[in-house]
Design an enzyme around this catalytic site. Structure first.
Site, PDB file in Angstrom:
ATOM      1  N   ASP A 257      35.547  44.634  44.443  1.00 29.77           N
ATOM      2  CA  ASP A 257      34.280  43.966  44.729  1.00 29.77           C
ATOM      3  C   ASP A 257      33.083  44.815  44.310  1.00 29.77           C
ATOM      4  O   ASP A 257      32.162  45.054  45.077  1.00 29.77           O
ATOM      5  CB  ASP A 257      34.213  43.609  46.230  1.00 29.77           C
TER       6      ASP A 257
ATOM      7  N   ASP B 127      37.093  41.042  41.601  1.00 28.56           N
ATOM      8  CA  ASP B 127      35.647  40.855  41.744  1.00 28.56           C
ATOM      9  C   ASP B 127      34.886  41.975  41.042  1.00 28.56           C
ATOM     10  O   ASP B 127      34.357  42.891  41.670  1.00 28.56           O
ATOM     11  CB  ASP B 127      35.234  40.737  43.224  1.00 28.56           C
TER      12      ASP B 127
ATOM     13  N   HIS C 286      37.031  36.819  55.771  1.00 29.14           N
ATOM     14  CA  HIS C 286      38.026  35.974  55.098  1.00 29.14           C
ATOM     15  C   HIS C 286      39.303  35.989  55.923  1.00 29.14           C
ATOM     16  O   HIS C 286      40.143  36.875  55.761  1.00 29.14           O
ATOM     17  CB  HIS C 286      38.343  36.510  53.700  1.00 29.14           C
TER      18      HIS C 286
ATOM     19  N   HIS D 269      38.153  41.798  48.563  1.00 27.87           N
ATOM     20  CA  HIS D 269      37.771  40.526  49.174  1.00 27.87           C
ATOM     21  C   HIS D 269      36.853  40.731  50.373  1.00 27.87           C
ATOM     22  O   HIS D 269      35.753  40.191  50.378  1.00 27.87           O
ATOM     23  CB  HIS D 269      39.013  39.719  49.554  1.00 27.87           C
TER      24      HIS D 269
ATOM     25  N   HIS E 194      34.205  42.902  52.048  1.00 28.80           N
ATOM     26  CA  HIS E 194      33.330  43.959  51.527  1.00 28.80           C
ATOM     27  C   HIS E 194      33.219  45.044  52.587  1.00 28.80           C
ATOM     28  O   HIS E 194      32.196  45.197  53.253  1.00 28.80           O
ATOM     29  CB  HIS E 194      31.974  43.380  51.152  1.00 28.80           C
TER      30      HIS E 194
END
Ligand code: NAG
Ligand code: NAG
Ligand code: NAG
Ligand code: NAG
Ligand code: NAG
Ligand code: NAG
Length: 587
Positions: free
Chosen positions: A270, A311, A464, A493, A495
């Site tokens: 990410d 990401d 999530h 996923h 952060h």
């Protein structure tokens, strides 16, 4: 898609005009920056531009001459295929050549030559010429166009080259250069001038026009005589001494003793392209240099590969932002291989065809591929989703082969990369591949097995939770991780940062019975940190967690039993760090 309408080229037409070579970074021994070198935060506005963290890193990275046309850009490495032959190792060199309306830089009109050679043996230089031939799978040229469902704008990508240098020596530092020759018109003035990328001399002023050839002795012979024009220029030979070219280090071959050497990966997810991402990148770059650690005389193991758990750019279908991201990460990616996993920000469906993964599949070229990617348009349910089909967080679809899932060896470590967004139940191709892959591991060769994927089986954050793609995958694959003794599972996923105890089926278990799960999604992207924990009091299976400090991790595998894990914070003066030794739980 492949560019395959190619012209067989009469050699007479080949004009040997040296356009330029990509370059350069400082000599290792002149790189001293360490934590203290970036204790003063730079001006954030600087970091929003291309290549700006070279300002921080002593300008070791590439500074381009924007008027040099057809200049390869967005240079990035990934490991080459290394599983077919135990005595071989390789590297993929990827870069983009601008797409111009007048087709000046079309693969038909240029010839690209990559020169490379071991720095220990500077007399021997190999040359690889890239012609856009369909049947040469050691060099693919891709170009994609896509319409953003967000802006409605059409984007036509540059020509993206992925060149495989196979048959390299293991555990060896190579220097390499990329040259572009105009093969249609030797009179083109703007091409005749040498155009190079300069290091701008953060540590040592370098003549920007001599970034040619490979590091080492002038007297060396070049195997391919096409490309030695630089050596006729006396001005260059004078500079050659301090010559710096691009370098990379290969992974040890599977059969060599060097595979027992310590290996260090940087691991992050990410990432994005903000000020905070750039600080993370700077710290990763710093970790790739060998430097004395503190006052001791011992040398730290430099990072030899970067693993990104999905990401990457946060382009979210605004494709030029991918170009920015590759420029931003280039100082790292031209030096160490960057191995990626598919995140939801890479789904990026097309606004008309609803085909996903165009940038991820075309811009990266991961090793040991099972074949060309098989991709189907996203299901209708995603088109109306509030995230559109650009970056749905919850998603499953057909994406097999290609860069979707793959594995690679590096020294004592086998890394398996999974696609969270491809089908993953027991009937899926991905599941069958994983099972085979796990069965085939030789733990004598790779006593460490790690898995990387974008989404997390276990989380302590509320961001999530229970997403469909993740629960399906956990149901099918978790027991395989246990049965085949996966050591560590890295995800993004969320952060945030988290390290679990050994986990199975939702609870912590005795050491030696299951993998440890680590979330590394705190690379610094623009969405900020995960907002909340699921429970204020950490779950019993949590070993460490944080949602306030950007950073990345390093995994340094010392030997078959011990590996050191460090979470390296993005800033100075923040109150969180995590550092631990993993013992191989299955030995
Ligand atoms: C950049 O390239 C242009 C065109 O070849 C040239 O005129 C100019 O001098 C170059 N600038 C630098 C800083 O090398
Ligand atoms: C890096 O290059 C820029 C010009 O691009 C210059 O202003 C800056 O001082 C250089 N930084 C270092 C550390 O040399
Ligand atoms: C360069 O050549 C000289 C003389 O042939 C030799 O002594 C030296 O070791 C060579 N350097 C390298 C880096 O090979
Ligand atoms: C996992 O835990 C659930 C209860 O949470 C239990 O029903 C199930 O049998 C367990 N599975 C295994 C393989 O232990
Ligand atoms: C970067 O980090 C700083 C400090 O944590 C924060 O104030 C800033 O908002 C962050 N920037 C972005 C774009 O997230
Ligand atoms: C493995 O490395 C660790 C950390 O450096 C060290 O303490 C241990 O003795 C080593 N074990 C073996 C078997 O070499």
């Amino acid at each position: 898609m492949k560019v395959n309408n190619c012209i067989p080229l009469p050699l007479l037409l080949v004009s040997i005009i040296f356009l330029r070579i990509c370059s350069i970074r400082g000599e290792e021994d002149s790189v001293h920056f360490h934590e203290s070198a970036y204790s003063i935060p730079p001006n954030p506005s600087l970091l929003l531009h291309d290549n700006t963290y070279n300002l921080l890193s002593g300008n070791v990275s590439l500074v381009r001459n924007e008027s040099a046309i057809c200049e390869p850009r967005q240079l990035h490495l990934s490991l080459g295929d290394n599983q077919k032959d135990d005595s071989k190792t390789g590297m993929h060199i990827s870069f983009s050549v601008p797409y111009l309306l007048d087709e000046t830089c079309h693969p038909h009109r240029i010839k690209i030559v990559i020169q490379y050679g071991s720095v220990l043996n500077p007399g021997v230089v190999q040359s690889k010429e890239i012609l856009p031939l369909e049947d040469d799978d050691s060099a693919v040229i891709r170009q994609y166009d896509t319409i953003s469902p967000v802006t409605g704008e059409r984007y036509q990508s540059d020509f993206i080259y992925h060149v495989a240098l196979n048959e390299l020596e293991g555990d060896t530092e190579y220097s390499y250069s990329i040259q572009v020759h105009d093969r249609t018109n030797s009179e083109k003035k703007e091409w005749t001038e040498e155009k190079t990328i300069s290091s701008m001399g953060g540590f040592e002023q370098v003549d920007t026009r001599v970034q040619r050839g490979l590091r080492g002795n002038k007297s060396g012979s070049v195997e391919n005589s096409n490309s030695n024009d630089d050596r006729k220029n006396p001005h260059n030979s004078q500079q050659q001494r301090r010559h710096r070219s691009l370098t990379f280090t290969t992974a040890p071959t599977r059969e060599s003793a060097a595979r027992q050497k310590p290996v260090k990966f940087a691991i992050v997810g990410d990432l994005g392209q903000t000020y905070n991402s750039t600080i993370t990148m700077l710290n990763i770059l710093s970790s790739t240099f060998k430097h004395a650690d503190g006052d001791s005389t011992s040398m730290e193991t430099p990072t030899t590969a970067l693993l990104i758990a999905g990401d990457m750019s946060y382009a979210n279908t605004i494709q030029p932002q991918w170009d920015n991201w590759f420029n931003l990460i280039e100082p790292i990616a031209q030096k160490i291989p960057v191995m990626v996993a598919a995140g939801n920000h890479e789904i990026e469906c097309d606004g008309e065809t609803y085909m996903p993964w165009a940038a991820y599949e075309n811009r990266f070229h991961m090793p040991n591929r099972l074949g060309e990617a098989v991709i189907e348009p996203v299901g209708e349910e995603y088109i109306e989703d509030k995230w559109g089909c650009a970056v749905p967080s919850v998603f499953m679809g057909t994406y097999d082969y290609g860069n979707a899932y793959y594995s690679f060896d590096y020294g004592m470590v086998k890394t398996i990369v999974l696609s969270s967004y491809s089908f993953s139940n027991e009937a899926s191709l991905q599941y069958k591949w994983l099972l085979n892959e796990l069965k085939s591991i030789d733990r004598k060769k790779t006593p460490w097995v790690i898995v990387m994927m974008h989404t997390q089986f276990y989380t302590t954050f509320s961001t999530h939770v229970g997403e469909k793609e993740t629960t399906v995958m956990r149901e099918s694959m978790e027991s395989l991780f246990v049965k085949y003794r996966v050591n560590l599972v890295f995800s993004g996923h969320d952060h945030a940062y988290m390290r679990s105890k050994p986990m199975f089926n939702g609870t912590s278990v005795e050491n030696g019975k299951a993998p440890i799960y680590v979330i590394v999604g705190e690379g610094g992207n623009r969405e900020g940190h995960s907002k909340e924990y699921l429970h204020e009091v950490p779950e019993e299976w949590i070993a460490s967690r944080d949602k306030s400090v950007y950073g990345f991790g390093t995994l340094e595998v010392a030997n078959e039993t011990s590996a050191q894990w460090k979470w390296i914070m993005g800033g100075i003066g923040y109150g969180f760090e995590d550092e631990t030794w993993f013992t191989n739980q299955y030995l």
